[in-house]
Design a protein around this motif. Structure first.
Motif, mmCIF file in Angstrom:
data_model
loop_
_atom_site.group_PDB
_atom_site.id
_atom_site.type_symbol
_atom_site.label_atom_id
_atom_site.label_comp_id
_atom_site.label_asym_id
_atom_site.label_seq_id
_atom_site.Cartn_x
_atom_site.Cartn_y
_atom_site.Cartn_z
ATOM 1 N N PHE A 236 8.861 36.074 60.849
ATOM 2 C CA PHE A 236 8.109 37.387 60.058
ATOM 3 C C PHE A 236 6.541 36.512 59.417
ATOM 4 C CE2 PHE A 236 5.439 40.043 57.621
ATOM 5 C CZ PHE A 236 5.784 41.390 57.921
ATOM 6 N N PHE A 237 5.168 36.900 60.767
ATOM 7 C CA PHE A 237 3.898 36.165 60.389
ATOM 8 C C PHE A 237 3.062 37.539 60.156
ATOM 9 C CE2 PHE A 237 0.415 32.993 61.815
ATOM 10 C CZ PHE A 237 -0.759 33.019 60.186
ATOM 11 N N ALA A 238 2.225 37.809 58.406
ATOM 12 C CA ALA A 238 1.539 38.378 58.719
ATOM 13 C C ALA A 238 0.139 38.117 58.353
ATOM 14 C CB ALA A 238 1.695 39.268 57.531
ATOM 15 N N VAL A 239 -0.880 38.080 59.753
ATOM 16 C CA VAL A 239 -2.293 37.786 59.758
ATOM 17 C C VAL A 239 -3.043 38.566 58.385
ATOM 18 C CG1 VAL A 239 -3.742 36.984 60.716
ATOM 19 C CG2 VAL A 239 -1.339 36.372 61.733
ATOM 20 N N PRO A 240 -3.170 37.679 57.800
ATOM 21 C CA PRO A 240 -3.549 39.156 56.935
ATOM 22 C C PRO A 240 -5.707 39.333 57.418
ATOM 23 C CG PRO A 240 -4.306 36.178 55.985
ATOM 24 C CD PRO A 240 -3.556 36.426 56.889
ATOM 25 N N PRO A 241 -5.904 40.348 56.730
ATOM 26 C CA PRO A 241 -7.207 41.152 57.591
ATOM 27 C C PRO A 241 -8.301 40.194 56.837
ATOM 28 C CG PRO A 241 -6.801 42.179 55.364
ATOM 29 C CD PRO A 241 -5.449 41.370 56.303
ATOM 30 N N PHE A 242 -9.704 39.995 57.799
ATOM 31 C CA PHE A 242 -10.360 39.245 56.892
ATOM 32 C C PHE A 242 -11.470 39.806 55.981
ATOM 33 C CE2 PHE A 242 -10.373 37.872 61.663
ATOM 34 C CZ PHE A 242 -10.246 36.370 61.509
ATOM 35 N N PRO A 243 -12.152 39.199 54.957
ATOM 36 C CA PRO A 243 -12.586 39.499 53.671
ATOM 37 C C PRO A 243 -13.904 40.420 54.217
ATOM 38 C CG PRO A 243 -12.927 37.479 54.241
ATOM 39 C CD PRO A 243 -12.210 37.510 55.229
ATOM 40 N N PHE A 244 -14.508 40.451 54.982
ATOM 41 C CA PHE A 244 -15.378 41.549 55.448
ATOM 42 C C PHE A 244 -15.036 42.156 57.079
ATOM 43 C CE2 PHE A 244 -17.204 38.151 53.122
ATOM 44 C CZ PHE A 244 -17.507 38.898 51.826
ATOM 45 N N ALA A 245 -15.699 43.964 57.177
ATOM 46 C CA ALA A 245 -15.516 44.473 58.222
ATOM 47 C C ALA A 245 -16.344 43.911 59.145
ATOM 48 C CB ALA A 245 -15.750 45.623 57.982
ATOM 49 N N VAL A 246 -15.684 43.925 60.557
ATOM 50 C CA VAL A 246 -16.157 43.665 61.572
ATOM 51 C C VAL A 246 -17.637 44.102 61.675
ATOM 52 C CG1 VAL A 246 -16.024 43.965 64.687
ATOM 53 C CG2 VAL A 246 -14.333 43.618 62.855
ATOM 54 N N PRO A 247 -19.021 43.201 61.944
ATOM 55 C CA PRO A 247 -20.190 43.548 62.440
ATOM 56 C C PRO A 247 -20.509 44.366 63.543
ATOM 57 C CG PRO A 247 -19.854 41.237 63.043
ATOM 58 C CD PRO A 247 -18.718 41.764 62.179
ATOM 59 N N ASN A 248 -21.256 45.673 62.778
ATOM 60 C CA ASN A 248 -21.925 46.639 64.581
ATOM 61 C C ASN A 248 -22.666 45.637 65.214
ATOM 62 O OD1 ASN A 248 -20.616 48.763 62.653
ATOM 63 N ND2 ASN A 248 -22.361 48.937 61.916
#
Length: 248
Positions: A236-248
């Motif tokens: 199990f390798f849970a990739v962490p979310p990025f610090p900032f949201a996907v830019p519009n």
């Protein structure tokens, strides 16, 4: 003992069975044997479950052709899984290559040398301090697409991105993490990430000086998750979310 017996009498057979199952699940969870629920998007890379933080990620395929790795033996059976994150206009925001053992078959003791060289202009953390029996190397380059840095340092990755039309158009950073043990466990992560996902906008000197912390924290989370995956039964390798949201 009398208190324990009284409590047991108060519980029905069904309740005692449920309590036993709960206790057993706790033991298995601690030991790393319990199956972990799937994430929003999940793909296999050899023995590893690459679990991504959102359904916005997509699979770019897997291959058993390992990139040139030194001093990894040529016969080392690895598999690489590639995944990508796209924006609203289908533009590439991140590409991640996860390379791990193809199977759980034990290997003869493996020695590693020259595994984590220092390099000017990038962050390098060698947790093993040059140990010949294992690798724990985190390397991060903020401006990875400048001055042909990727071509000079990771030609195999660049060639793969070109062949699969998976090259980021915006300025991006590069994370490389390698972890290997003497027993043959191996995982490597190469992540090319749009800088807007890792670095906040700044308006003053204080914000500018602290702007690199989110990327550093994210890098450490990736390294920890990849390292822990080698000890998990299901990889199990849970990739962490990025610090900032996907830019519009």
């Amino acid at each position: 003992m009398s208190l324990l017996k009284n409590l047991q009498k108060m519980l029905s057979a069904k309740e005692r069975h449920a309590a036993w199952l709960l206790a057993a699940c706790g033991v298995f969870a601690v030991s790393g044997c319990a199956p972990i629920p799937a994430g929003p998007a999940e793909y296999s890379a050899g023995r590893t479950r690459v679990v991504l933080p959102s359904v916005a990620w997509e699979d770019l395929g897997a291959t058993n052709e390992a990139f040139p790795l030194h001093p990894l033996p040529g016969a080392f059976p690895l598999q690489t899984r590639a995944v990508a994150l796209r924006g609203d206009k289908r533009e590439l925001l991140a590409v991640m290559l996860v390379q791990t053992n193809r199977t759980d078959i034990p290997r003869d003791p493996t020695l590693w040398t020259g595994s984590c060289p220092l390099q000017q202009g990038m962050t390098v953390e060698d947790t093993t301090a040059g140990s010949p029996v294992r690798i724990d190397c985190l390397r991060f380059k903020r401006w990875a697409n400048n001055a042909d840095w990727m071509e000079k340092n990771h030609p195999g990755v660049v060639r793969w991105m070109a062949e699969h039309k998976a090259t980021l158009q915006q300025p991006y950073s590069h994370l490389n993490y390698r972890f290997a043990t003497q027993g043959g466990s191996y995982v490597e992560v190469n992540a090319m990430v749009d800088q807007r996902l890792l670095r906040p906008k700044t308006s003053n000197n204080e914000e500018f000086l602290r702007a690199g912390y989110p990327a550093q924290e994210w890098s450490h989370k990736v390294a920890e998750a990849a390292r822990l995956s080698t000890g998990m039964v299901d990889g199990f390798f849970a990739v962490p979310p990025f610090p900032f949201a996907v830019p519009n």
